[in-house]
Design a protein around this motif. Sequence first.
Motif, mmCIF file in Angstrom:
data_model
loop_
_atom_site.group_PDB
_atom_site.id
_atom_site.type_symbol
_atom_site.label_atom_id
_atom_site.label_comp_id
_atom_site.label_asym_id
_atom_site.label_seq_id
_atom_site.Cartn_x
_atom_site.Cartn_y
_atom_site.Cartn_z
ATOM 1 N N PHE A 92 0.764 -0.936 -0.127
ATOM 2 C CA PHE A 92 0.059 0.109 -0.129
ATOM 3 C C PHE A 92 0.931 1.263 0.060
ATOM 4 O O PHE A 92 1.737 1.247 0.842
ATOM 5 C CB PHE A 92 -1.007 0.061 1.174
ATOM 6 N N ARG A 93 0.806 2.090 -0.826
ATOM 7 C CA ARG A 93 1.552 3.264 -1.134
ATOM 8 C C ARG A 93 0.713 4.483 -1.143
ATOM 9 O O ARG A 93 -0.607 4.252 -1.752
ATOM 10 C CB ARG A 93 2.353 3.304 -2.467
ATOM 11 N N ALA A 104 8.837 6.576 -7.070
ATOM 12 C CA ALA A 104 8.961 6.039 -5.725
ATOM 13 C C ALA A 104 10.208 6.921 -4.969
ATOM 14 O O ALA A 104 11.049 7.228 -5.465
ATOM 15 C CB ALA A 104 9.246 4.761 -5.721
ATOM 16 N N THR A 105 9.656 7.040 -3.691
ATOM 17 C CA THR A 105 10.540 7.758 -2.731
ATOM 18 C C THR A 105 10.847 6.869 -1.804
ATOM 19 O O THR A 105 10.542 5.707 -1.340
ATOM 20 C CB THR A 105 9.998 9.052 -2.184
ATOM 21 N N ALA A 106 11.932 7.246 -0.854
ATOM 22 C CA ALA A 106 12.590 6.461 0.209
ATOM 23 C C ALA A 106 12.262 7.230 1.640
ATOM 24 O O ALA A 106 13.244 6.894 2.305
ATOM 25 C CB ALA A 106 13.863 6.017 0.022
ATOM 26 N N LEU A 111 6.970 -1.002 6.274
ATOM 27 C CA LEU A 111 6.455 -1.658 7.504
ATOM 28 C C LEU A 111 5.888 -3.092 6.623
ATOM 29 O O LEU A 111 4.850 -2.933 5.977
ATOM 30 C CB LEU A 111 5.523 -1.075 8.208
ATOM 31 N N LEU A 112 6.358 -4.194 7.216
ATOM 32 C CA LEU A 112 5.544 -5.538 6.767
ATOM 33 C C LEU A 112 4.800 -5.847 8.080
ATOM 34 O O LEU A 112 4.963 -6.175 9.040
ATOM 35 C CB LEU A 112 6.744 -6.675 6.516
ATOM 36 N N SER A 135 2.217 6.650 8.637
ATOM 37 C CA SER A 135 3.542 7.088 8.995
ATOM 38 C C SER A 135 4.632 6.074 8.020
ATOM 39 O O SER A 135 5.697 6.316 8.199
ATOM 40 C CB SER A 135 3.688 6.979 10.620
ATOM 41 N N CYS A 136 4.125 5.141 7.566
ATOM 42 C CA CYS A 136 4.676 4.298 6.780
ATOM 43 C C CYS A 136 4.374 3.926 5.435
ATOM 44 O O CYS A 136 3.163 3.938 5.139
ATOM 45 C CB CYS A 136 4.821 2.851 7.706
ATOM 46 N N GLU A 137 5.135 3.258 4.538
ATOM 47 C CA GLU A 137 4.631 2.512 3.395
ATOM 48 C C GLU A 137 4.506 1.158 3.950
ATOM 49 O O GLU A 137 5.095 0.437 4.454
ATOM 50 C CB GLU A 137 5.804 2.381 2.670
#
Length: 423
Positions: A92-93, A104-106, A111-112, A135-137
């Motif tokens: 999910f992005r 895409a950014t870093a 998070l898995l 707060s996370c990808e």
Amino acid sequence: MLYKAYELQRSWLNSVSTVASLSSELLSSPSNPWSKTTIGAMSANAFDVLAHSTAAYGKPAFGITEVAIDGKTHSVIESTVLNRPFGDLKRFRVEGVDIVDGEATARRPKLLIAAPMSGHFATLLRGTVERMLESCEVYITDWADAKTVPVHEGSFDLDDYIDYLIEFLEYIAAQSGTERTKPARPHMMAVCQPSVPAFAATALLNQHDSPASPDTLTMMGGPIDTRESPTTVNDHAMNRPIEWFRQSVIATVPMQYRGAGRKVYPGFMQLSAFMSMNLQSHMMSHYEMFKHLTLGDEESAQATKDFYDEYRAVCDMTAEFYLQTVEEVFQKHSIPNGEFRHKGEIVDLAGITHTALLAVEGERDDISGIGQTKAALKLTPNLAEDKKKYLLAEGAGHYGIFNGSRWRTKVAPVVEEFIAAHS
């Protein structure tokens, strides 16, 4: 015979649901004079509740289309990035944050989320994913319904679950860099049952000094050591030999499914067990739904319906995974005893020296008792104390530590702060 009996019951209940739904529509129709009477309206609402409680549910969709970050609403892009026979890896992005102008950014932690393989689909964690997207990808394990996996795909046990997690973490780590930034380690969150395989996978990656070793592992309501504050679920697993489970609760998938002939622990049995543990509470929830409908509070009634739409959508798990989990986790206590092996290799928890650990427990959790998840912090003697954290979510039950208002306002901020501190 077990599965066939269930299919007969399901067919009958589907008929009941259809008749009840039609009756509700008829009684509530404006053209029906009875719809304007108290008894007519109450009867329509009663049939509505009956129709909902007897309906069959398939795999739900995540359906997360947008998320609010810093007061701005962003679109969410859902995709499947890895396909495997027994489970896919979903990503999910957030448009404009994880993806800017198509690139895409870093910028944010990756998070898995390890979803439980315990009778429900990964969509049970929809609220968990939605909140962490702030707060996370986010990536999540999307486990397959075992009855849909053909027998020729082979078996899937606890060792395979660990292998899937390691492969998913390696994939995420490899994708985390850009031309301008070096790859960053991922983070992992395990909700309930997968705390055990996630803990083991983390130990193996740390042992081998893998770049895919997660920076943090958050374990929520997980059965790391079920000897601590044992619950009804733990007692049930302990009071019978493994052969009883093999003979009594394992069924063969019938011919109408793609996984025909596969041995499984049916999801409907897990649901029945969970429902019977809190039968009075579930009955009261449906009574409250009826009252909400009668009072015209459609929003509250719909919230209850949405919960049970998800809760009653169940899937099967492979017999080998279920039996190995019962034996290793609940009967032998292999993890806390230091005897757990992954394909012959001892999982050395003392080897965890990089990954910071957060243990989250619910004060009113009746599935994983207080202390069962916290035990993980005692089992990692070589991990620095400043990399260990414990949170007891006051007033939260098992479901409340990863979904609902307490999760969103009390638990998630602690998880976010922990991830940020150890990235």
